[in-house]
Design an enzyme around this catalytic site. Structure first.
Site, short mmCIF file in Angstrom:
data_model
loop_
_atom_site.label_atom_id
_atom_site.label_comp_id
_atom_site.label_asym_id
_atom_site.label_seq_id
_atom_site.Cartn_x
_atom_site.Cartn_y
_atom_site.Cartn_z
N GLY A 8 3.04 -5.79 -5.39
CA GLY A 8 4.41 -6.19 -5.66
C GLY A 8 5.21 -5.00 -6.18
O GLY A 8 4.70 -3.88 -6.28
N PHE A 9 6.43 -5.30 -6.54
CA PHE A 9 7.36 -4.25 -6.99
C PHE A 9 6.84 -3.55 -8.26
O PHE A 9 6.65 -2.32 -8.27
CB PHE A 9 8.72 -4.93 -7.19
N ASP A 27 -4.21 -8.55 -3.91
CA ASP A 27 -2.87 -9.07 -3.61
C ASP A 27 -2.94 -9.83 -2.28
O ASP A 27 -3.57 -9.35 -1.33
CB ASP A 27 -1.88 -7.90 -3.48
N GLY A 37 4.28 -9.61 -2.36
CA GLY A 37 4.02 -8.17 -2.33
C GLY A 37 4.11 -7.71 -0.89
O GLY A 37 4.14 -8.52 0.03
N LEU A 88 -0.70 -9.27 -12.81
CA LEU A 88 0.71 -9.30 -12.38
C LEU A 88 0.96 -10.36 -11.33
O LEU A 88 2.11 -10.66 -11.01
CB LEU A 88 1.11 -7.93 -11.80
N THR A 119 0.27 -21.20 -8.79
CA THR A 119 -0.04 -19.76 -8.80
C THR A 119 -0.08 -19.26 -10.23
O THR A 119 -1.00 -18.55 -10.64
CB THR A 119 1.01 -18.97 -8.00
N TYR A 137 9.18 -22.70 -14.03
CA TYR A 137 8.71 -21.31 -14.07
C TYR A 137 8.44 -20.89 -15.51
O TYR A 137 7.35 -20.40 -15.84
CB TYR A 137 9.77 -20.41 -13.42
N LYS A 179 4.79 -20.11 -17.28
CA LYS A 179 4.52 -18.81 -17.90
C LYS A 179 4.18 -18.99 -19.39
O LYS A 179 3.39 -18.23 -19.94
CB LYS A 179 5.73 -17.89 -17.74
#
Ligand code: UDP
Length: 321
Positions: free
Chosen positions: A10-11, A31, A36, A76, A95, A149, A153
């Site tokens: 990913g970023f 990944d 990503g 991540l 996820t 979300y 988290k």
């Protein structure tokens, strides 16, 4: 040292991989390339100290094997972007929660340190700014999808801190505040790459709501240096850290800044939230990190301001076109 980065294509993961390889370390990446992308890491694949495994974080035996090989884990892998959260809430929740469970569970079996990336979204609608790590998290009701979300988290954070407390696993939680920089995609809703692309394509630049909502944008280069430094500071374990930049800018001013630096002829258009996301969408008005905890522990100071970040993103997007 050997590092495992889940979601490493990913970023943020691609920039962190670059840093760790530059420092001479080995980097293992797990990944599934769902958000990503190979383009993020193409330049790293020639490096003999870099290894990419394309699979999902739900493959627990594989995750266990990779964790076993690593000295430190950066977790991540997660669902990202407001568009994705609104469109695929089940995937977002699964996820984020199941992925983190698998990582922590297997890391605990081997005592491998884990840094879990969380988000400034967990502060939700809190009105006291800046947000510091011990402040209350003020989320909206479960009928409003956006909060799934932040809630997922927060569960990740509770899990990480519980593994530290109960199982003595060295864990760190970081809350990222609007991390931006070259290679970030606008596909999942992130505002800066979207504004830059829109400006370069001739506009309009779409500001959601009245544009008076504000954010603080952290340069990815600063952020990944902070993540690496935290894992090397024994006193960081068992703690939560805000990471980002504390300079605030309204989204309307960001649109003007991008327009002025990328394409002064681009028009700015205001789009109501209901049209941009979904009916009843709730946005945060302000989101500012209190960075005193991370500053005190590792001397963290952001190096790039928003003007330089915008220029870097514009240059990157121009080069990709
Ligand atoms: N936003 C916008 N135009 C866009 C994308 C986002 O005005 O094309 C706004 C969004 O509504 C929010 C802010 O920019 O107020 C930051 O959005 P982003 O999704 O990047 O991050 P968030 O802070 O919401 O997680």
């Amino acid at each position: 040292m050997k590092y495992l980065l889940t979601g490493g294509a990913g970023f943020v993961g691609s920039h962190l991989s670059e840093l760790l390889l530059d420092e001479g370390h080995e980097v293992l990446v797990l990944d599934d390339l769902s958000t990503g992308a190979i383009e993020n890491i193409r330049h790293l694949r020639e490096n003999p100290r870099y290894r990419l495994t394309v699979d999902t974080i739900f493959n627990a035996p594989l995750a266990a094997e990779l964790i076993d090989q690593a000295d430190v884990v950066f977790h991540l892998a997660a669902s990202v972007g407001v568009f994705q959260i609104v469109e695929s809430p089940v995937r977002t929740i699964e996820t984020n929660i199941r992925g983190t469970e698998i990582v922590l569970n297997n890391a605990a079996k081997k005592g491998k340190p884990v840094l879990v990336t969380s988000t400034s979204e967990v502060y939700g609608k809190a009105s006291k700014v800046p947000f510091s790590e011990e402040d209350d998290c003020v989320l909206g009701p479960s009928s409003k999808g956006r909060w799934a979300y932040a809630a997922s988290k927060l569960v990740d954070e509770f899990l990480a801190l519980s593994y530290f407390k109960e199982k003595k696993l060295p864990t760190i939680v970081v809350r990222l505040f609007n991390t931006v920089g070259p290679r970030q995609t606008g596909r999942y809703g992130m505002v800066l790459p979207r504004f830059v692309r829109q400006a370069l394509d001739g506009g309009p630049i779409t500001v959601f709501g009245d544009g008076k909502q504000s954010r603080c944008f952290g340069f990815v280069g600063d952020v990944v240096r902070a993540l690496a430094a935290l894992t090397r500071e024994p006193r960081a374990y068992g703690q939560v850290f805000n990471v980002g930049n504390d300079r605030e800018i309204t989204i309307e001013d960001l649109a003007k800044l991008v327009r002025d630096r990328a394409n002064p002829t681009a028009r700015i258009e205001f789009v109501p939230y209901d049209r941009a996301y979904e009916a009843g969408f709730e946005d945060m008005r302000r989101r500012v990190p209190d960075l005193s905890r991370i500053r005190a522990l590792i001397g963290y100071r952001p190096t790039l301001g928003i003007e330089q970040i915008v220029d870097a993103v514009v240059a990157h997007e121009r080069a990709c076109a």
